[in-house]
Design an enzyme around this catalytic site. Structure first.
Site, mmCIF file in Angstrom:
data_model
loop_
_atom_site.group_PDB
_atom_site.id
_atom_site.type_symbol
_atom_site.label_atom_id
_atom_site.label_comp_id
_atom_site.label_asym_id
_atom_site.label_seq_id
_atom_site.Cartn_x
_atom_site.Cartn_y
_atom_site.Cartn_z
ATOM 1 C CG ASP A 200 -57.850 -68.309 26.841
ATOM 2 O OD1 ASP A 200 -56.657 -68.501 27.899
ATOM 3 O OD2 ASP A 200 -57.792 -67.304 26.737
ATOM 4 C CG PHE A 228 -51.483 -71.433 23.126
ATOM 5 C CD1 PHE A 228 -50.093 -70.922 23.821
ATOM 6 C CD2 PHE A 228 -52.528 -70.210 23.410
ATOM 7 C CE1 PHE A 228 -49.498 -69.336 24.422
ATOM 8 C CE2 PHE A 228 -51.569 -69.002 23.857
ATOM 9 C CZ PHE A 228 -50.964 -68.728 24.248
ATOM 10 C CG HIS A 246 -48.688 -58.947 20.991
ATOM 11 N ND1 HIS A 246 -49.537 -57.227 20.510
ATOM 12 C CD2 HIS A 246 -49.496 -59.783 21.681
ATOM 13 C CE1 HIS A 246 -50.591 -57.843 21.200
ATOM 14 N NE2 HIS A 246 -51.110 -58.423 22.021
ATOM 15 C CG ASP A 247 -49.340 -61.563 24.752
ATOM 16 O OD1 ASP A 247 -49.615 -60.151 25.300
ATOM 17 O OD2 ASP A 247 -50.577 -62.555 25.186
ATOM 18 C CD GLU A 274 -50.271 -59.944 17.225
ATOM 19 O OE1 GLU A 274 -48.950 -59.904 16.713
ATOM 20 O OE2 GLU A 274 -49.771 -61.075 18.012
ATOM 21 C CD GLU A 301 -47.454 -54.951 19.063
ATOM 22 O OE1 GLU A 301 -48.245 -55.503 18.239
ATOM 23 O OE2 GLU A 301 -48.319 -55.632 20.413
HETATM 24 N N1 SAH Z 1 -57.165 -62.881 22.646
HETATM 25 C C1 SAH Z 1 -58.044 -62.185 23.781
HETATM 26 C C2 SAH Z 1 -57.365 -62.019 24.555
HETATM 27 C C3 SAH Z 1 -55.609 -61.527 24.108
HETATM 28 S S1 SAH Z 1 -54.588 -61.733 25.389
HETATM 29 C C4 SAH Z 1 -58.460 -60.824 23.301
HETATM 30 O O1 SAH Z 1 -57.546 -60.661 21.637
HETATM 31 O O2 SAH Z 1 -58.805 -60.268 23.509
HETATM 32 C C5 SAH Z 1 -53.901 -63.652 25.946
HETATM 33 C C6 SAH Z 1 -54.456 -64.513 26.043
HETATM 34 O O3 SAH Z 1 -53.625 -65.542 26.153
HETATM 35 C C7 SAH Z 1 -55.206 -64.538 27.558
HETATM 36 O O4 SAH Z 1 -56.007 -64.470 27.383
HETATM 37 C C8 SAH Z 1 -54.496 -65.052 28.015
HETATM 38 O O5 SAH Z 1 -54.952 -66.488 29.015
HETATM 39 C C9 SAH Z 1 -53.712 -66.624 26.776
HETATM 40 N N2 SAH Z 1 -52.985 -67.482 27.261
HETATM 41 C C10 SAH Z 1 -51.652 -67.027 27.818
HETATM 42 N N3 SAH Z 1 -50.837 -67.909 27.712
HETATM 43 C C11 SAH Z 1 -51.618 -69.169 27.291
HETATM 44 C C12 SAH Z 1 -50.737 -70.563 27.213
HETATM 45 N N4 SAH Z 1 -50.541 -71.584 27.684
HETATM 46 N N5 SAH Z 1 -52.501 -71.736 26.345
HETATM 47 C C13 SAH Z 1 -54.109 -70.516 25.837
HETATM 48 N N6 SAH Z 1 -53.797 -69.739 26.100
HETATM 49 C C14 SAH Z 1 -53.246 -68.692 27.432
#
Ligand code: SAH
Length: 335
Positions: A200, A228, A246-247, A274, A301
């Site tokens: 992360d 990532f 989904h983000d 998801e 989604e």
């Molecule tokens: N998988 C976890 C967190 C989901 S929230 C769960 O389901 O509880 C999305 C995650 O993506 C967050 O922890 C955020 O820190 C991470 N994230 C966002 N941008 C990122 C990046 N560029 N590289 C690595 N992780 C990232």
């Protein structure tokens, strides 16, 4: 339903934000934790949580009127079965999520939903001038509240995921965007000979130690901070992505998946966790989560077909979809 009753129901939906925010404030104050020891007067509670006594009373009586609390005589309040879910130590505690959802910066993004609907642009960026992940880097206290909220879903979800999907054949499981490691810890605890990589953002994995240690998996798990979009660590035979794709929009999601494609061991599997969108008129939770993605991180989604297309564009192919409680396990393999 007659017109008047329908209008009353609709009015209740329209005012739903008031109920939501009232619950979030009670969660932030930790009201349910104080009431878990027994009934308490609103004045006593006000002293305990450092609140304005009459205003706190007004909050509590409103919540009692909808069944979250019970109001007895002399302004005494106690927890109802609904209110028990706001205790921090409840097995399925909603408190960490409520504390996050009630944050002003988060509501401000929803306040710009109209902008998203008119333009397709991300409401959060419109409200704050920056994306949500950068905002949380700039406001570490919000990051802590968010990470806790995400971890709080894991106990209930992990049980359903482990029941639906067999991870035992994997040697090295990497949780991509794994937050503080709650899900990975549950997977490793279930498969004793397995090793794990928690990946992360650096500032997120920094806080993962206590959770991994308390689950007794720290000796089998490496934490790696990074981006990532640039690269993920190599060599894992399972890449878990829970609530990651989904983000992001399709272009960014494909970039994440391509990082996984470059790093995954031959014969490895992608395990995406998801909700798959349901057919018309069903699946309200995922469809509102989708609006949340539009407003806050700027993602979406997806339907099964949309997942299949994403995977294909990144060199994977969709293998199967299995329901696991409130989410789905979507397995893909290198094409
Ligand atoms: N998988 C976890 C967190 C989901 S929230 C769960 O389901 O509880 C999305 C995650 O993506 C967050 O922890 C955020 O820190 C991470 N994230 C966002 N941008 C990122 C990046 N560029 N590289 C690595 N992780 C990232």
């Amino acid at each position: 339903m007659d017109e008047k009753a329908a209008a009353a129901d609709l009015m209740q939906m329209v005012n739903g934000y008031q109920l939501s925010q009232a619950i979030c404030v009670a969660a932030t104050l930790g009201i349910a934790d104080h009431l878990s020891k027994g009934a308490c007067s609103s004045d006593e509670l006000a002293a305990l949580v450092d609140a304005h006594p009459q205003s706190l009373y007004r909050l509590l009586r409103a919540l009692a009127a909808v069944g979250v609390l019970h109001e007895g005589g002399a302004r005494q309040f106690s927890l109802t079965p609904l209110g028990q879910g706001l205790r921090s130590d409840a097995e399925h505690s909603v408190a960490p999520w409520a504390r996050m959802v009630g944050r002003a910066y988060y509501r401000d993004a929803w306040g710009e939903l109209l902008h998203s609907v008119r333009t397709g642009e991300n409401a959060f960026a419109h409200a704050h001038g920056t994306g949500v992940w950068q905002y949380r880097i700039d406001h570490p206290e919000e990051s802590v509240i968010f990470d806790r909220a995400m971890s709080s879903f894991v106990p209930a979800l992990a049980a359903a995921v482990l029941a639906a999907y067999d991870f035992s054949g994997f040697e090295l499981v990497m949780d991509v965007g794994g937050g503080q490691g709650a899900l990975l810890a549950a997977i490793l605890a279930h498969n004793q000979s397995q090793r794990g990589i928690l990946f992360d953002q650096p500032q997120v994995v920094e806080g993962a130690g206590p959770l991994l240690r308390s689950a007794s998996v720290a000796d089998r798990c490496t934490s790696v901070g990074g981006d990532f979009f640039v690269a993920v660590p190599e060599g894992a035979d399972a890449h878990v992505l829970k609530w990651i794709l989904h983000d992001w929009d399709d272009e960014r999601s494909i970039a994440i998946l391509k990082s996984c494609r470059r790093a995954i061991r031959p014969g490895g599997k992608l395990v995406v966790l998801e909700a798959v969108l349901a057919p018309p008129n069903e699946g309200a939770r995922a469809k509102f989560a989708d609006l949340n993605m539009l407003a806050v991180p700027g993602g979406q989604e997806r339907t099964e077909d949309e997942f299949a297309r994403l995977f294909q564009a990144a060199g994977f192919s969709l293998a199967r979809v299995m329901p696991a409680g409130r989410i789905d396990v979507i397995e893909a393999r290198p094409a």
